[in-house]
Design an enzyme around this catalytic site. Structure first.
Site, mmCIF file in Angstrom:
data_model
loop_
_atom_site.group_PDB
_atom_site.id
_atom_site.type_symbol
_atom_site.label_atom_id
_atom_site.label_comp_id
_atom_site.label_asym_id
_atom_site.label_seq_id
_atom_site.Cartn_x
_atom_site.Cartn_y
_atom_site.Cartn_z
ATOM 1 N N GLY A 290 -18.646 17.500 -4.334
ATOM 2 C CA GLY A 290 -18.085 18.565 -5.165
ATOM 3 C C GLY A 290 -18.689 19.934 -4.870
ATOM 4 O O GLY A 290 -19.597 20.084 -4.055
ATOM 5 N N GLY B 99 -23.086 18.020 0.014
ATOM 6 C CA GLY B 99 -23.051 16.945 1.003
ATOM 7 C C GLY B 99 -23.430 17.376 2.396
ATOM 8 O O GLY B 99 -23.895 18.491 2.622
ATOM 9 N N CYS C 255 -11.793 20.742 -4.208
ATOM 10 C CA CYS C 255 -13.262 20.749 -4.194
ATOM 11 C C CYS C 255 -13.836 22.123 -3.889
ATOM 12 O O CYS C 255 -14.872 22.512 -4.413
ATOM 13 C CB CYS C 255 -13.756 19.738 -3.175
ATOM 14 S SG CYS C 255 -13.036 19.974 -1.548
ATOM 15 N N GLU D 285 -18.775 14.215 1.566
ATOM 16 C CA GLU D 285 -18.002 15.426 1.235
ATOM 17 C C GLU D 285 -17.894 15.459 -0.273
ATOM 18 O O GLU D 285 -17.074 14.751 -0.854
ATOM 19 C CB GLU D 285 -16.611 15.353 1.873
ATOM 20 C CG GLU D 285 -16.591 15.394 3.389
ATOM 21 C CD GLU D 285 -17.040 16.724 3.958
ATOM 22 O OE1 GLU D 285 -17.117 17.710 3.208
ATOM 23 O OE2 GLU D 285 -17.342 16.768 5.170
ATOM 24 N N LYS E 56 -10.506 2.987 1.557
ATOM 25 C CA LYS E 56 -10.334 2.632 0.144
ATOM 26 C C LYS E 56 -9.963 3.903 -0.604
ATOM 27 O O LYS E 56 -10.790 4.779 -0.821
ATOM 28 C CB LYS E 56 -11.627 2.052 -0.446
ATOM 29 C CG LYS E 56 -11.369 1.468 -1.832
ATOM 30 C CD LYS E 56 -12.565 1.500 -2.737
ATOM 31 C CE LYS E 56 -12.800 2.797 -3.416
ATOM 32 N NZ LYS E 56 -11.774 3.286 -4.357
ATOM 33 N N PRO E 57 -8.699 4.002 -0.996
ATOM 34 C CA PRO E 57 -8.299 5.205 -1.726
ATOM 35 C C PRO E 57 -8.820 5.157 -3.159
ATOM 36 O O PRO E 57 -9.278 4.111 -3.622
ATOM 37 C CB PRO E 57 -6.763 5.138 -1.736
ATOM 38 C CG PRO E 57 -6.371 3.830 -1.172
ATOM 39 C CD PRO E 57 -7.592 3.043 -0.838
ATOM 40 N N TRP F 167 -9.021 11.493 -5.106
ATOM 41 C CA TRP F 167 -7.589 11.392 -5.414
ATOM 42 C C TRP F 167 -6.825 12.694 -5.229
ATOM 43 O O TRP F 167 -5.616 12.722 -5.365
ATOM 44 C CB TRP F 167 -7.401 10.921 -6.866
ATOM 45 C CG TRP F 167 -8.317 11.599 -7.855
ATOM 46 C CD1 TRP F 167 -9.472 11.083 -8.357
ATOM 47 C CD2 TRP F 167 -8.183 12.904 -8.429
ATOM 48 N NE1 TRP F 167 -10.067 11.981 -9.206
ATOM 49 C CE2 TRP F 167 -9.293 13.112 -9.277
ATOM 50 C CE3 TRP F 167 -7.229 13.923 -8.312
ATOM 51 C CZ2 TRP F 167 -9.482 14.296 -9.996
ATOM 52 C CZ3 TRP F 167 -7.418 15.095 -9.032
ATOM 53 C CH2 TRP F 167 -8.529 15.275 -9.856
ATOM 54 N N ASN F 168 -7.524 13.802 -4.955
ATOM 55 C CA ASN F 168 -6.820 15.087 -5.038
ATOM 56 C C ASN F 168 -5.959 15.408 -3.808
ATOM 57 O O ASN F 168 -4.938 16.078 -3.929
ATOM 58 C CB ASN F 168 -7.804 16.226 -5.333
ATOM 59 C CG ASN F 168 -8.903 16.334 -4.311
ATOM 60 O OD1 ASN F 168 -9.245 15.362 -3.648
ATOM 61 N ND2 ASN F 168 -9.463 17.515 -4.175
ATOM 62 N N GLU G 75 -15.969 17.245 8.225
ATOM 63 C CA GLU G 75 -14.629 16.777 8.585
ATOM 64 C C GLU G 75 -14.070 17.850 9.525
ATOM 65 O O GLU G 75 -14.504 19.003 9.486
ATOM 66 C CB GLU G 75 -13.710 16.709 7.351
ATOM 67 C CG GLU G 75 -14.297 16.009 6.152
ATOM 68 C CD GLU G 75 -13.893 14.548 6.013
ATOM 69 O OE1 GLU G 75 -13.863 13.844 7.040
ATOM 70 O OE2 GLU G 75 -13.643 14.131 4.879
HETATM 71 P P1 NAD Z 1 -15.359 9.960 -7.666
HETATM 72 O O1 NAD Z 1 -16.724 10.156 -7.120
HETATM 73 O O2 NAD Z 1 -15.227 9.534 -9.058
HETATM 74 O O3 NAD Z 1 -14.555 8.879 -6.809
HETATM 75 C C1 NAD Z 1 -14.370 9.018 -5.409
HETATM 76 C C2 NAD Z 1 -14.204 7.649 -4.795
HETATM 77 O O4 NAD Z 1 -15.386 6.896 -4.983
HETATM 78 C C3 NAD Z 1 -13.073 6.827 -5.411
HETATM 79 O O5 NAD Z 1 -12.422 6.120 -4.371
HETATM 80 C C4 NAD Z 1 -13.794 5.891 -6.346
HETATM 81 O O6 NAD Z 1 -13.100 4.696 -6.556
HETATM 82 C C5 NAD Z 1 -15.100 5.652 -5.614
HETATM 83 N N1 NAD Z 1 -16.226 5.367 -6.498
HETATM 84 C C6 NAD Z 1 -16.386 5.721 -7.794
HETATM 85 N N2 NAD Z 1 -17.592 5.302 -8.242
HETATM 86 C C7 NAD Z 1 -18.198 4.697 -7.206
HETATM 87 C C8 NAD Z 1 -19.468 4.063 -7.043
HETATM 88 N N3 NAD Z 1 -20.339 3.975 -8.025
HETATM 89 N N4 NAD Z 1 -19.770 3.550 -5.832
HETATM 90 C C9 NAD Z 1 -18.910 3.641 -4.813
HETATM 91 N N5 NAD Z 1 -17.704 4.236 -4.915
HETATM 92 C C10 NAD Z 1 -17.342 4.741 -6.090
HETATM 93 O O7 NAD Z 1 -14.597 11.307 -7.397
HETATM 94 P P2 NAD Z 1 -13.098 11.675 -7.772
HETATM 95 O O8 NAD Z 1 -13.014 11.953 -9.215
HETATM 96 O O9 NAD Z 1 -12.170 10.679 -7.184
HETATM 97 O O10 NAD Z 1 -12.887 13.019 -6.946
HETATM 98 C C11 NAD Z 1 -13.233 14.268 -7.427
HETATM 99 C C12 NAD Z 1 -14.493 14.732 -6.748
HETATM 100 O O11 NAD Z 1 -14.327 14.712 -5.341
HETATM 101 C C13 NAD Z 1 -14.798 16.180 -7.087
HETATM 102 O O12 NAD Z 1 -16.165 16.316 -7.336
HETATM 103 C C14 NAD Z 1 -14.405 16.926 -5.828
HETATM 104 O O13 NAD Z 1 -15.058 18.136 -5.645
HETATM 105 C C15 NAD Z 1 -14.760 15.934 -4.778
HETATM 106 N N6 NAD Z 1 -14.040 16.214 -3.545
HETATM 107 C C16 NAD Z 1 -14.748 16.705 -2.486
HETATM 108 C C17 NAD Z 1 -14.101 17.056 -1.318
HETATM 109 C C18 NAD Z 1 -14.848 17.604 -0.137
HETATM 110 O O14 NAD Z 1 -14.291 17.597 0.945
HETATM 111 N N7 NAD Z 1 -16.069 18.082 -0.292
HETATM 112 C C19 NAD Z 1 -12.710 16.884 -1.232
HETATM 113 C C20 NAD Z 1 -12.030 16.358 -2.315
HETATM 114 C C21 NAD Z 1 -12.701 16.030 -3.474
#
Ligand code: NAD
Length: 686
Positions: free
Chosen positions: A449, A656, A481, A447, A372-373, A348-349, A660
């Site tokens: 955390g 990961g 991230c 990608e 899927k956002p 979501w960020n 990208e």
């Molecule tokens: P999250 O893992 O909770 O959710 C990410 C996505 O996965 C959402 O669309 C969510 O609906 C879906 N999701 C949640 N649980 C799931 C499951 N069990 N199976 C399949 N899909 C599922 O993460 P978040 O809170 O949305 O995002 C924050 C995290 O994302 C942080 O750890 C951040 O570092 C990471 N992030 C990484 C990058 C990168 O490029 N490395 C960029 C942005 C954010």
């Protein structure tokens, strides 16, 4: 998802014509103007006025083109068994070629005495013996009980009496049946780019086949505005059935897109970049509403998407294969072929940026995309859908469905999805990788955390060091991230560095994200997330950390329900604390002293994650020496959190794999096909 016998209602804004006014007088409570039924062969069967009569239309897209409705609702008769619905569809199909019942008689005879149907009559007849529709009396009079002139002339022309008061049917009256449930709502043009700010975006949760689509389900979520805490909408999570339907749409579209001339593909991506630029301010506005980040940041995000689409519009030459001579009579060539349907799941960020980073290269490589956002920031991907359509992307090549873990899993596990690209947390990434392994060994990009460090050496330029530390922690309320929450500062600089850092941090105005001229810090994504960041801060303080500045709730006038927190600086950190090891994903900067290079590298590498790291130094030799020893996918020297579509982005270790951006991403959206060619006779070794 759609079934034979499903009933399709078309509505429109009544324009100011004689006919419209006449209909409006008759059907006051509704804008429904037409109804059709899905046949046992999934074609649309409908009775159309004039000389057309009962026809079949290939699919919903064609029907939308034909009628240009304002909205289309596909409904199902709830308590009717499937067999009866199939029979209803068959009945309708058997009537193809029959005339239009222009005089609305109950006995299916038109003005020329032919067997005939009008639109709602086809439906009532198809379900005649199973459904009792709400009673309807034909009415051609205005509210004063006078015959409307339009209808008088209409029936006069057909030499028929006006069937005033006769039993009949109308789409609006059919729609009132309690037996109907809505399967899908389609709102063509639901997102109007020309009037984006006033678009009815919350009416249109999904983007499928080039249209705004609502897919009602029992599982729902609130769309909450972080800057105010207000609920803006209540949307449905897509179900397995919805996923299946969307995958079918994407599969069909991908076949066409993959065979589209490379120049045409490039043009679509380039045009997308132009449109993103044109609508930058409006998209950024929605990004603020959706995510809570300050407007100046949201604009920068959109402009970075412009760069991304521009870059991939010119990438075709990197998709060429190789010619491999083997010996005089043998050679091989390689082709880079798309995977097919890519399911992308976003965090979501950086809503629009993450979506663009995944979509632009996937499309350039000839895939179709289902995005899927995160339910926490579900809006801007929909706008990208409208922009891609306007840029000429064929319908169905890019789709957005709303959902949670269950929806994401339905996508990942669907046999029609060929590749998964995920951005999110490490625990979710692990689950996704497992699911991909279990389902057809599906290739996946992760990608995830990070827990990164910025090392400020004793020779660093102090202003640069402070700027880097702030960039590494306070952008997007720290929800980045690659953030370097561990800021390692050489002991000789620590006092001066801290003083300057606190001074500058205090100057960051916290406020309404849309207040572009003043606000530097916006709202956290959700109440839950703000609480989590606070827990990290309070936990660290309980474990012995010193709060140097911030980390407190802030009330913004007019937005009292918003999720605001001041940027936080902590010191006296040690390796036993949670904040030292875990990703905080908030504006919490940890000052950690070090005395020599070895110690700095040890602290920076003291994590299983390896997303990013930074160095501030004027010593060229040292910078390169340290870069070599840092265990991270992205390293910044005298800068932090820099991005460019030309440069690959991704992590080491638990952060990961896959990348990208850059040319590097192309290998994650294509697979190599090697073709051996023999120009001589094939020898038989047996
Ligand atoms: P999250 O893992 O909770 O959710 C990410 C996505 O996965 C959402 O669309 C969510 O609906 C879906 N999701 C949640 N649980 C799931 C499951 N069990 N199976 C399949 N899909 C599922 O993460 P978040 O809170 O949305 O995002 C924050 C995290 O994302 C942080 O750890 C951040 O570092 C990471 N992030 C990484 C990058 C990168 O490029 N490395 C960029 C942005 C954010």
């Amino acid at each position: 998802m759609l079934e034979p016998g499903d009933i399709i209602f078309y509505s429109k804004n009544l324009e100011n014509s004689d006919f419209s006014n006449a209909v409006e007088n008759v059907v006051k409570d509704n804008l429904l103007f037409h109804v059709a039924i899905l046949s046992d062969e999934f074609r649309i069967i409908e009775a159309v006025p004039g000389n057309i009569g009962v026809i079949e239309v290939e699919n919903i897209e064609k029907s939308l083109e034909f009628h240009s409705p304002r909205e289309l609702e596909i409904c199902r008769l709830k308590s009717i068994d499937k067999r009866s619905r199939i029979l209803a569809g068959k009945f309708a199909r058997s009537k193809i070629g029959k005339k239009y019942n222009d005089i609305f008689t109950h006995n299916l005879i038109n003005s020329k005495n032919d067997e005939s149907f009008y639109c709602s009559q086809l439906i009532t007849e198809a379900y005649k013996n199973i459904v009792s529709w709400p009673p309807h009396t034909l009415n051609f009079e205005n509210s004063d009980g006078e015959l409307i002139e339009y209808w008088r002339e209409y029936f006069e022309k057909r030499e028929c009496r006006v069937p005033q008061g006769d039993e009949g049917s109308h789409p609006a009256q059919l729609r009132k049946s309690q037996l109907l449930e809505v399967v899908m709502r389609i709102v063509p043009g639901g997102i109007s780019l020309k009037n984006l700010r006033n678009s009815k975006i919350f009416d249109c949760p999904n983007w499928i086949s080039g249209n705004s689509v609502d897919l009602p389900s029992d599982r729902k979520f609130d769309v909450i505005e972080p800057r105010s805490g207000k609920t803006l909408a209540n949307w449905s999570y897509a179900t397995e059935e919805h996923v299946d339907y969307t995958v079918q749409v994407a599969q069909k579209a991908q076949k066409l897109w993959a065979n589209t001339n490379w120049l045409e593909k490039s043009n679509v991506l380039r045009k997308t970049a132009e449109l993103l630029k044109l609508y930058c301010d409006e998209i950024a506005y929605w990004e603020c509403i959706d995510n809570g980040k300050p407007l100046y940041e949201a604009k920068a995000d959109v402009l970075s998407c412009v760069d991304t689409f521009t870059f991939y519009s010119g990438i075709s030459h990197d998709l060429l294969g190789r010619h491999v001579p083997i010996d005089p009579s043998r050679f091989a060539y390689t082709k880079k072929v798309p995977f097919g349907v890519v399911a992308s799941i976003g965090a979501w960020n950086y809503p629009i940026q993450t979506c663009s980073w995944k979509t632009a290269p996937a499309l350039a490589c000839g895939n179709s995309v289902i995005y899927k956002p995160s339910p926490l920031s579900p809006v801007s991907a929909l706008i990208l859908g409208a922009i891609l359509k306007e840029a000429g992307l064929p319908d169905g090549t890019f789709n957005v469905i709303q959902g949670d873990a269950k929806t994401a899993n339905a996508l990942i596990e669907h046999e029609g999805v060929n590749k998964v690209s995920f951005t999110g947390s490490i625990p979710t990434g692990k689950k996704i990788m497992k699911a991909c392994a279990e389902r057809n060994i599906k290739p996946v990009t992760l990608e995830l955390g990070g827990k990164s460090s910025l090392i400020v050496f004793d020779d660093a330029d102090l202003d640069t060091a402070v700027s880097c530390a702030m960039m590494a922690n306070f952008y997007s309320q720290g929800q980045v991230c690659s953030n370097a929450s561990k800021v390692l500062v050489h002991t000789s600089l620590i006092e001066e560095f801290t003083k300057k850092l606190v001074e500058k941090t205090k100057n960051m105005k916290i406020g309404d994200p849309l207040d572009e001229n003043n606000t530097k810090v916006g709202a956290h994504i959700s109440e839950e997330h703000r609480n989590k960041v606070e827990e990290y801060i309070n936990g660290a303080i309980c474990e012995g950390a010193n709060r140097i500045y911030g980390g407190e709730r802030v009330t913004v006038n007019g937005f009292e329900g918003g999720f605001y927190l001041s940027p936080c600086i902590l010191s006296n950190i040690n390796s036993k604390m949670r904040v030292y090891h875990e990703e905080i994903f908030g504006s919490v900067l940890l000052i950690i002293p070090f005395s020599d290079e070895a110690e700095a590298i040890r602290i920076a590498n003291d994590t299983k994650m390896g997303l990013a790291a930074g160095i501030v130094t004027k010593n060229l030799n040292r910078s390169h020496r340290i870069v070599e020893r840092l265990n991270a996918g992205n390293v910044y020297v005298n800068t932090y959190n820099d991005v460019s579509p030309l440069v690959p982005f991704g992590g080491f270790g638990e952060s990961g794999f896959g990348r990208e951006n850059g040319v590097a991403v192309l290998e994650h959206y294509t697979q190599i096909k090697s073709v051996f060619v023999n120009t001589a006779n094939c020898e038989n070794p047996f």
